[in-house]
Enzyme design. Structure first.
Site, mmCIF file in Angstrom:
data_model
loop_
_atom_site.group_PDB
_atom_site.id
_atom_site.type_symbol
_atom_site.label_atom_id
_atom_site.label_comp_id
_atom_site.label_asym_id
_atom_site.label_seq_id
_atom_site.Cartn_x
_atom_site.Cartn_y
_atom_site.Cartn_z
ATOM 1 N N GLU A 9 -7.557 1.412 -2.645
ATOM 2 C CA GLU A 9 -6.125 1.496 -2.890
ATOM 3 C C GLU A 9 -5.535 0.146 -3.266
ATOM 4 O OE1 GLU A 9 -2.160 3.141 -0.528
ATOM 5 O OE2 GLU A 9 -4.141 3.940 -0.062
ATOM 6 N N GLN B 292 -8.560 13.908 4.626
ATOM 7 C CA GLN B 292 -7.957 13.145 3.537
ATOM 8 C C GLN B 292 -8.945 12.996 2.376
ATOM 9 O OE1 GLN B 292 -7.055 8.651 3.742
ATOM 10 N NE2 GLN B 292 -5.027 9.612 3.831
ATOM 11 N N ARG C 137 -3.283 9.866 6.540
ATOM 12 C CA ARG C 137 -3.364 8.468 6.961
ATOM 13 C C ARG C 137 -2.853 7.539 5.879
ATOM 14 N NH1 ARG C 137 -6.883 4.407 6.155
ATOM 15 N NH2 ARG C 137 -8.525 5.710 5.241
ATOM 16 N N HIS D 241 -12.682 11.510 2.172
ATOM 17 C CA HIS D 241 -12.608 10.130 2.630
ATOM 18 C C HIS D 241 -12.463 9.970 4.143
ATOM 19 C CE1 HIS D 241 -11.817 5.870 2.411
ATOM 20 N NE2 HIS D 241 -10.560 5.991 2.807
ATOM 21 N N ARG E 178 -1.382 9.039 0.017
ATOM 22 C CA ARG E 178 -2.662 9.464 -0.555
ATOM 23 C C ARG E 178 -2.737 10.963 -0.802
ATOM 24 N NH1 ARG E 178 -7.022 5.704 2.811
ATOM 25 N NH2 ARG E 178 -6.584 3.777 1.665
ATOM 26 N N HIS F 47 -9.353 10.831 -0.725
ATOM 27 C CA HIS F 47 -8.840 9.612 -1.350
ATOM 28 C C HIS F 47 -8.642 9.887 -2.843
ATOM 29 C CE1 HIS F 47 -8.440 5.451 -2.601
ATOM 30 N NE2 HIS F 47 -8.385 5.091 -1.321
ATOM 31 N N LEU G 141 -15.834 4.655 -3.269
ATOM 32 C CA LEU G 141 -14.419 4.322 -3.149
ATOM 33 C C LEU G 141 -13.960 3.299 -4.179
ATOM 34 C CD1 LEU G 141 -11.809 4.678 -1.459
ATOM 35 C CD2 LEU G 141 -12.579 2.731 -0.092
ATOM 36 N N PHE H 89 0.857 -1.181 0.000
ATOM 37 C CA PHE H 89 0.000 0.000 0.000
ATOM 38 C C PHE H 89 0.894 1.232 0.000
ATOM 39 C CE2 PHE H 89 -4.715 -0.256 1.383
ATOM 40 C CZ PHE H 89 -4.973 -1.228 0.428
#
Length: 540
Positions: free
Chosen positions: A249, A230, A378, A344, A280, A232, A246, A118
């Site tokens: 990721e 955040q 995050r 997000h 991100r 996304h 969404l 990730f």
């Protein structure tokens, strides 16, 4: 208006996502526990929607120190180091809890847990169950909860905390018919999730209205870093009713590449070393910049392409994404996806210590409603780990509270009744108000920010906050209360964004020039309370 029922317990847990259910499981070992859920418990919130995975050091080639370093760097060094130490150290143990309770994660041929890469991480440490990891976790947690004596109140929405002599002693709640409930407890755990529904385009479920932030702030708790929202990088942009949904990721973790309308793999301009596996905040700004500069797709996004991967890989590791896009008429095995940034996650929230104690006695917080773990950005995969690590800690800490004789605070209840009954004579319906808040926030407090736009946004929110919400009948009380929470949460975000006169992590101020990096920034946390707002200044 009469109280429908007074419900007493040792621990009250507000919220039924991954953090709340884990807290209730833990608290039940210490005495009576009541869990109240705005939705059907286990069906709402963001955990069950989470697709990508759970970060934990499960491989000898990885280390707690590396997970800690990745989290701090990804969070632009705004994280609370003590909380990050707890997260990275205890995530593997909480993963083992899930497995021992029956959770089924993908495994290798040697029967070790599969882990995928990730963004922002030096090791592929994200454990997963296909792209339905959160769903698998919630099924497991709800089965475990069913074997405890926890009383679950479904479809009851908490709307205010109760205070006695400076201590939280429970909460007020409403059911779908608008009936009033009083919950009294020796300790209360807020696990209400996030609040990015204050934005027009969001991945959050309809319950992501910032209830916990608003309730905690009104009660007098300290909130930190609420400006850190955040976005996304990859939310669906087409069709219209799927906007913001969404696109995990995990797609990029499995090798998905981002391209603009010219066919360029544009991340080489923004982070040539990490490319699509950058953090991100970096990827979201890159996507937004490509779109703003005229290199976007026909529906205002960028392309996310996995067509170079074997079809079997997509079918086995990204089954939810495949199914989701097939419903839109797109076969991701042969066609790219159109994606764009979407609101997000809020990294800020109630200030907690490692025991999850907030600055208000008797009140604990865990999950997205708590701030400090993720800093200014995050890492994908850290949120699901956070729900289990801090959910367990919050439940145990609340459970160890001394028992007290709680009295019904009649004055607070009378004030709440006046507020609720006043909604019957209001002027503006909640849906209309929500729409205005969302449009205002998307326009003025999005990925790129400046002082003039933020001040204009704050002024517009102030005007909205003075309008009188309207309920057609008592069943509309919940919508009025959650809309009130949305306005409070939006104002907290904007107030904090004006305080942070720097670009850091997810917060970008286009009108500020700075000569420091994240590690040498003169600023610490933004701090918001009912009585004031400030930003910490670090000593040189």
């Amino acid at each position: 208006m009469q109280i429908q029922e007074i419900i007493r317990s040792h621990v009250l847990v507000i919220g039924s996502g991954g953090a709340g259910v884990r807290a209730a499981i833990e608290a039940s070992a210490h005495g009576t526990c009541v869990l109240i859920s705005r939705t059907i418990a286990g069906k709402g919130g963001c955990t069950i929607m989470a697709e990508g995975g759970y970060n934990a050091v499960m491989n000898e080639a990885d280390s707690i120190a590396d997970h800690f370093a990745d989290t701090m760097k990804g969070g632009a060094y705004l994280n609370d180091q003590d909380l990050v130490h707890v997260l990275t150290k205890e995530a593997p143990d909480r993963m083992q809890d899930l497995i021992s309770w029956g959770a089924v994660f993908d495994v290798t041929d040697s029967c070790t847990i599969c882990q995928r890469p990730f963004g922002g991480q030096c090791f592929p440490r994200t454990c997963y169950a296909g792209d339905r990891t959160g769903h698998e976790m919630m099924i497991t947690l709800m089965e475990r909860l069913a074997h405890t004596p926890v009383r679950v109140c479904h479809e009851v929405a908490a709307f205010d905390l109760l205070i006695s002599e400076g201590r939280v002693i429970g909460a007020l709640g409403l059911d779908r018919k608008g009936r009033l409930y009083t919950f009294l407890a020796d300790a209360t755990v807020l696990a209400t999730g996030g609040g990015t529904r204050v934005y027009d385009i969001s991945t959050n479920s309809t319950s992501g209205t910032g209830d916990g932030y608003a309730m905690g702030w009104r009660a007098g708790a300290e909130l930190i870093d609420m400006e850190q929202v955040q976005f996304h990088p990859t939310g669906a942009v087409y069709p219209w009713d799927a906007r913001g949904r969404l696109v995990t990721e995990a797609v990029r973790g499995e090798g998905g590449v981002l391209k603009n309308s010219l066919g360029e793999r544009f991340m080489s301009r923004y982070d040539p070393d990490r490319m699509e596996l950058s953090t991100r905040d970096v990827v979201a700004r890159a996507c937004a910049t490509e779109i703003m500069q005229g290199r976007g797709t026909p529906h205002g996004g960028v392309w996310l392409d996995v067509t170079h991967l074997p079809a079997r890989t997509i079918e086995e590791r990204l089954p939810v994404m495949l199914e989701q896009f097939l419903k839109y008429g797109v076969d991701i095995r042969t066609e790219p996806m159109e994606v764009a940034p979407t609101a997000h996650h809020i990294m800020g929230g109630l200030r907690i210590d490692p025991s999850c104690q907030t600055t208000l006695p008797g009140l604990y917080a865990c999950g997205e409603v708590a701030g400090g773990v993720h800093g200014a950005n995050r890492l994908g995969g850290n949120a699901l780990a956070e729900t289990q690590v801090f959910g367990a800690r919050a439940g145990a800490s609340a459970g160890r509270n001394a028992r007290r004789e709680g009295e019904v605070p009649d004055d607070q209840i009378s004030s709440a009744v006046l507020m609720l009954e006043g909604y019957l004579n209001g002027d503006i319906l909640p849906d209309q108000m929500k729409g205005e808040v969302q449009r205002i926030m998307w326009k003025g407090a999005g990925i790129f920010r400046n002082k003039a736009a933020l001040e204009e946004t704050r002024a517009a929110l102030d005007v909205l906050s003075r309008k009188r919400l309207k309920a057609v009948d008592p069943s509309g009380f919940i919508d009025c209360c959650t809309t009130r929470n949305m306005i409070d949460t939006a104002r907290l975000i904007v107030t904090a964004a004006l305080l942070r006169e720097e670009s850091r992590g997810a917060h970008v101020r286009t009108d500020v020039t700075q000569d420091w990096d994240n590690q040498t920034s003169p600023f610490g946390h933004t701090i918001l309370t009912r009585t004031g707002a400030t930003i910490e200044r670090r000593r040189s």
